[in-house]
Structures are given as C-alpha cells and as structure tokens.
Design a protein around this motif. Structure first.
Motif, PDB file in Angstrom:
ATOM      1  N   ALA A 139       0.858  -1.186   0.000  1.00 37.48           N
ATOM      2  CA  ALA A 139       0.000   0.000   0.000  1.00 37.48           C
ATOM      3  C   ALA A 139       0.895   1.237   0.000  1.00 37.48           C
ATOM      4  O   ALA A 139       2.012   1.198   0.510  1.00 37.48           O
ATOM      5  CB  ALA A 139      -0.902   0.010   1.232  1.00 37.48           C
ATOM      6  N   GLU A 140       0.392   2.316  -0.599  1.00 33.62           N
ATOM      7  CA  GLU A 140       1.057   3.634  -0.528  1.00 33.62           C
ATOM      8  C   GLU A 140       0.070   4.617   0.067  1.00 33.62           C
ATOM      9  O   GLU A 140      -1.142   4.424  -0.028  1.00 33.62           O
ATOM     10  CB  GLU A 140       1.465   4.109  -1.935  1.00 33.62           C
ATOM     11  N   TYR A 141       0.594   5.709   0.649  1.00 34.03           N
ATOM     12  CA  TYR A 141      -0.321   6.712   1.211  1.00 34.03           C
ATOM     13  C   TYR A 141       0.223   8.139   1.192  1.00 34.03           C
ATOM     14  O   TYR A 141      -0.322   9.013   1.857  1.00 34.03           O
ATOM     15  CB  TYR A 141      -0.759   6.330   2.629  1.00 34.03           C
ATOM     16  N   GLY A 164      -3.298  13.926  -5.514  1.00 33.77           N
ATOM     17  CA  GLY A 164      -3.367  14.029  -6.972  1.00 33.77           C
ATOM     18  C   GLY A 164      -2.888  12.785  -7.682  1.00 33.77           C
ATOM     19  O   GLY A 164      -3.005  12.676  -8.904  1.00 33.77           O
ATOM     20  N   CYS A 165      -2.346  11.818  -6.935  1.00 36.80           N
ATOM     21  CA  CYS A 165      -1.982  10.526  -7.531  1.00 36.80           C
ATOM     22  C   CYS A 165      -2.889   9.421  -6.986  1.00 36.80           C
ATOM     23  O   CYS A 165      -2.719   8.254  -7.307  1.00 36.80           O
ATOM     24  CB  CYS A 165      -0.504  10.209  -7.276  1.00 36.80           C
ATOM     25  N   GLY A 166      -3.849   9.794  -6.124  1.00 36.21           N
ATOM     26  CA  GLY A 166      -4.850   8.828  -5.654  1.00 36.21           C
ATOM     27  C   GLY A 166      -4.312   7.744  -4.739  1.00 36.21           C
ATOM     28  O   GLY A 166      -4.882   6.651  -4.654  1.00 36.21           O
ATOM     29  N   HIS A 167      -3.234   8.031  -4.003  1.00 38.73           N
ATOM     30  CA  HIS A 167      -2.655   6.986  -3.163  1.00 38.73           C
ATOM     31  C   HIS A 167      -3.577   6.588  -2.004  1.00 38.73           C
ATOM     32  O   HIS A 167      -3.384   5.529  -1.407  1.00 38.73           O
ATOM     33  CB  HIS A 167      -1.272   7.415  -2.646  1.00 38.73           C
ATOM     34  N   ASN A 168      -4.580   7.419  -1.706  1.00 37.81           N
ATOM     35  CA  ASN A 168      -5.578   7.024  -0.707  1.00 37.81           C
ATOM     36  C   ASN A 168      -6.281   5.730  -1.124  1.00 37.81           C
ATOM     37  O   ASN A 168      -6.567   4.865  -0.285  1.00 37.81           O
ATOM     38  CB  ASN A 168      -6.612   8.138  -0.501  1.00 37.81           C
ATOM     39  N   ALA A 177       6.445   7.467   1.019  1.00 33.94           N
ATOM     40  CA  ALA A 177       7.360   8.231   0.159  1.00 33.94           C
ATOM     41  C   ALA A 177       7.570   7.622  -1.216  1.00 33.94           C
ATOM     42  O   ALA A 177       8.689   7.371  -1.632  1.00 33.94           O
ATOM     43  CB  ALA A 177       8.707   8.398   0.862  1.00 33.94           C
ATOM     44  N   GLU A 178       6.462   7.412  -1.952  1.00 35.82           N
ATOM     45  CA  GLU A 178       6.608   6.980  -3.350  1.00 35.82           C
ATOM     46  C   GLU A 178       6.886   8.180  -4.243  1.00 35.82           C
ATOM     47  O   GLU A 178       7.616   8.077  -5.217  1.00 35.82           O
ATOM     48  CB  GLU A 178       5.341   6.254  -3.816  1.00 35.82           C
ATOM     49  N   GLU A 179       6.293   9.328  -3.896  1.00 43.48           N
ATOM     50  CA  GLU A 179       6.414  10.503  -4.776  1.00 43.48           C
ATOM     51  C   GLU A 179       7.802  11.137  -4.728  1.00 43.48           C
ATOM     52  O   GLU A 179       8.219  11.788  -5.673  1.00 43.48           O
ATOM     53  CB  GLU A 179       5.356  11.558  -4.399  1.00 43.48           C
ATOM     54  N   ARG A 180       8.484  10.985  -3.632  1.00 46.58           N
ATOM     55  CA  ARG A 180       9.828  11.554  -3.502  1.00 46.58           C
ATOM     56  C   ARG A 180      10.574  10.722  -2.473  1.00 46.58           C
ATOM     57  O   ARG A 180      10.094  10.537  -1.368  1.00 46.58           O
ATOM     58  CB  ARG A 180       9.753  13.001  -3.001  1.00 46.58           C
ATOM     59  N   PHE A 240      -1.868  -2.375  -6.489  1.00 46.38           N
ATOM     60  CA  PHE A 240      -2.707  -1.692  -7.493  1.00 46.38           C
ATOM     61  C   PHE A 240      -2.350  -0.206  -7.522  1.00 46.38           C
ATOM     62  O   PHE A 240      -1.923   0.373  -6.526  1.00 46.38           O
ATOM     63  CB  PHE A 240      -4.178  -1.897  -7.088  1.00 46.38           C
ATOM     64  N   HIS A 241      -2.514   0.437  -8.706  1.00 48.61           N
ATOM     65  CA  HIS A 241      -2.405   1.900  -8.804  1.00 48.61           C
ATOM     66  C   HIS A 241      -3.622   2.449  -9.547  1.00 48.61           C
ATOM     67  O   HIS A 241      -4.037   1.873 -10.540  1.00 48.61           O
ATOM     68  CB  HIS A 241      -1.126   2.309  -9.542  1.00 48.61           C
ATOM     69  N   PRO A 242      -4.194   3.560  -9.075  1.00 54.02           N
ATOM     70  CA  PRO A 242      -5.323   4.167  -9.796  1.00 54.02           C
ATOM     71  C   PRO A 242      -4.845   4.849 -11.077  1.00 54.02           C
ATOM     72  O   PRO A 242      -3.724   5.342 -11.145  1.00 54.02           O
ATOM     73  CB  PRO A 242      -5.879   5.185  -8.799  1.00 54.02           C
TER      74      PRO A 242
HETATM   75 ZN    ZN Z   1       1.296   7.200  -7.633  1.00 50.97          ZN
END
Ligand code: ZN
Length: 402
Positions: free
Chosen positions: A97-99, A108-112, A143-146, A168-170
C-alpha cells in the motif's frame, strides 16, 4: 459495476474461496472506504504520513494482524503479518500500500485508494487465513512521490523472503503492464579556491569554469545518447560576485532511461564527465546520486493471472501505457515477482498529478474501483498461496526462464 462484487463468479478453479474473498471485501466495505476518504481528506507528503500510517496500522491490528510501525528505519513504514492456519512458513505473499500525497496538491496521484485497497486485500485474505499456508505480509510503504521509500525498506531487509509482491495503482485506464523509467536526482558540487578576479586570478581555482565545462560535456554527450534517454539539469549556485573567483558551485541534474543496464552506463559516464571537468580546472567534485526508482522487471505469469481474475469482473486489459513516469514499485520488481496493475478511477484522458485526478480519487467510481482492486489483489494473492506451480512459474519468469 452492475453487480455487487460478491455476486460475480470469479476466474479459475477455486471459485468458492474467491467468492468468499469478494464477500469479505463487501463486508468490510464501509471500513475500507472510510479509510480511503479519511486519507484523501488529510493529505500528508512523503515521509510525513503520520496519520495515514497509524490508521492503516490500526485497521490491520483490529483484523488480527501482528503490526510493526515503524518498520525498519522509516517512522511511517508499516509491516503487518498474519500467519496462515495450514502451517508452514511459506509462501510469504506481499500486499503493498502507498499513502503519500503531493505537495500543494493533495492526493493528486490517488494513493488514498492504494492504502485502502491494500488494507482491504489484506483483511479479505485474513478472513480466509485458516485455509492458507505461509504468511500474508502487508507493507505500508511511505514516500513513493519523492525519496523511494520502498528502496529504503528493501535495504532495511523487510522484503527478504517475500515470494511475490502485489500493488494496485489508480489510473484513467485498465492495464497491468507499464514501463516506468529509471530515474535519479544527481547533485554535483565543485570545490575551487577564491581569489580576486582582477588582482590575482591566477591564485584561484574556478569552480564555475568546472560547472560550465560539465554542462558543455553533457550537451555534446547528448548527440551520442540513445533517443529515449534523458539528462537535464540546472545550476543552483554559480558563485557569489563577479570579482571573486567562485570557490563553490552546485547543480541539480536528473538522469533517466527505460533500460536499466544503459542507465547504469549513463551514470558511470556522467561521473567521468564531472571528473574530467574537475581535472581540467584543478578543482574537486562531489557527485551524489539520490538513489531512486529503477526500471520495472515484468512478470508474465502474474500479469496473465491478474488479467484472468479481472476479466471475471468485466475488466478488459487496454494494453500498456506508452507514457510512463517512475515508481519505486519497480525497485521491488528486482527483489521478487511483482505486479503493479492499474485500474481506472477517472474518465480516460484525465491527467495524473492534477486537481482533476485528485478530485476523482474520492468519487463513487474511485470507491468501486478501490473495492474491486482489493478483491483482485486478494484473489491473485490467493492463487499464489493455493497453487505452488503458479508461484514456481512466476519465479521462473523472474529468473529469466519464462
Ligand atoms: Zn502514484
């Protein structure tokens, strides 16, 4: 979706258990969606996901997982384990999971939706844990975005012994394959020696000359680079006054390539260009690569299984997206068989990392996709638990025998 998830007849021989997985997601529906909405409404950027990681950890604790938070050196990383009732230490299937959110933009990347679907998948597998061998291993990855949190978690040993990883990724399309670019930030600092630029410049060592030489070399290098490679940079410190020979200059470059071996060659060449510029100007140079995202190692076995499971729910794979950014899920793909499938939460053409995508990530469409993603991730994981031959085939692909 016209039907509820629990009414659909899943793919493959174990339809009864897979239907129970879908029912478990339905039963937990409110909890999963509440988590998605709460994280969406409270965006936290990379490494600062205090609330999101706590909410994720709480949910898994409530559902019988043994939870570590922090996991490894990252305070907002989570690992949660639940043992299967059939005994044995293997297989260990990783549900990720990412958050993290984007600065100034929110989710804006829908990690929720990724946090909620990962938790939902783990809970659904937990509901059938009595029938599973090995362990369900959930990873909350910051910290997937940076900053590539997953790479740090890999270095912390958290993925050792994991047999497969699913996340999964949206998206605005449905597809299982993607081709993320290897990408890294590079800091370059030249160290010279100050002197009066008119009275006694010969006593100085010009760190700006070194930087200009590096930019010239990079510009000439581009002619020999493959067309799909990228190198781009800016000067952040160029000296302090025109009448002082600059003793320190600093630049921020980025290197990218869709080919990992070629990317590694690019890094070596970039170091040579910087060293040559330092040698020519009698300065010294520090070149620091941030560590970052790698290219993705695909796994045809896992992709085919995902496509089959998704087809039962009316999802047709639209083929890989030719335009790709970078993701640290790619780093995991070099540790064990990995898939990172995309499912649509927004109309096709909705740009990622945008206000439009952020707003889409909390709509009823995103909610339905989140529940579907939880179901499909759990069902695909179940296939790996239940069928040692499938897992062996995934590892055969991973080792290059596929
Ligand atoms: Zn993402």
């Amino acid at each position: 979706m016209a039907q509820s998830l629990a009414e659909v007849i899943p793919a493959g021989p174990d339809q009864t258990v897979k239907r129970r997985i879908a029912q478990a997601v339905e039963t937990t529906r409110d909890e999963i969606l509440d988590l998605s909405h709460r994280i969406h409404a409270n965006p936290e950027v990379a490494f600062e996901e205090e609330q999101a990681s706590a909410w994720v950890a709480d949910a898994l604790t409530r559902h019988g997982f043994t939870v570590e938070r922090p996991a490894g050196r990252l305070p907002t990383a989570v690992r949660a384990i639940r043992r299967g009732g059939r005994g044995g230490a293997t297989p260990r299937i990783g549900i990720l999971a990412e958050y993290d959110a984007l600065p100034g933009l929110g989710h804006g990347c829908g990690h929720n939706t990724m946090a909620a679907s990962g938790v939902g998948a783990a809970i659904a597998l937990g509901a059938i844990a009595d029938e599973l061998p090995g362990e369900i291993v959930f990873f909350g990855t910051p910290a997937e975005e940076r900053g590539s949190g997953k790479q740090i978690m890999i270095e912390d040993g958290l993925f050792e012994g994991i047999d497969a990883a699913l996340l999964f990724h949206p998206c605005d399309r449905n597809h299982v394959q993607s081709f993320p670019l290897a990408s890294e930030d590079v800091e370059v600092v030249f160290h010279g020696l100050q002197a009066h630029a008119a009275a006694d410049p010969w006593k100085g060592k010009n760190a700006l000359d070194a930087m200009i030489l590096l930019f010239s070399s990079v510009g000439l290098w581009r002619q020999q680079l493959r067309t799909d490679a990228r190198v781009h940079g800016i000067i952040q410190e160029g000296g302090t006054a025109a009448n002082i020979i600059p003793e320190r200059t600093r630049a921020w470059f980025m290197l990218r390539s869709p080919d990992q071996a070629y990317y590694d060659e690019m890094k070596a060449r970039f170091r040579s260009l910087a060293a040559a510029a330092a040698m020519a100007t009698e300065t010294t140079v520090d070149v620091t690569f941030s560590g970052g995202a790698t290219t993705m190692k695909p796994n045809a076995t896992l992709e085919a299984r995902w496509i089959a499971n998704a087809a039962a729910y009316g999802i047709e794979d639209q083929g890989p997206d030719p335009n790709s950014g970078s993701t640290d899920m790619a780093n995991v793909s070099w540790v064990c068989p990995t898939i990172h499938p995309d499912l649509a939460i927004a109309p096709e053409g909705t740009p990622g990392h945008s206000i439009l995508f952020r707003d889409a990530a909390a709509t009823p469409k995103a909610d339905e996709t989140t529940l579907l993603a939880a179901t499909l991730i759990a069902q695909t994981a179940y296939d790996l638990f239940a069928d040692p031959a499938l897992l062996a085939a995934a590892w055969n692909d991973f080792r290059g025998g596929g």
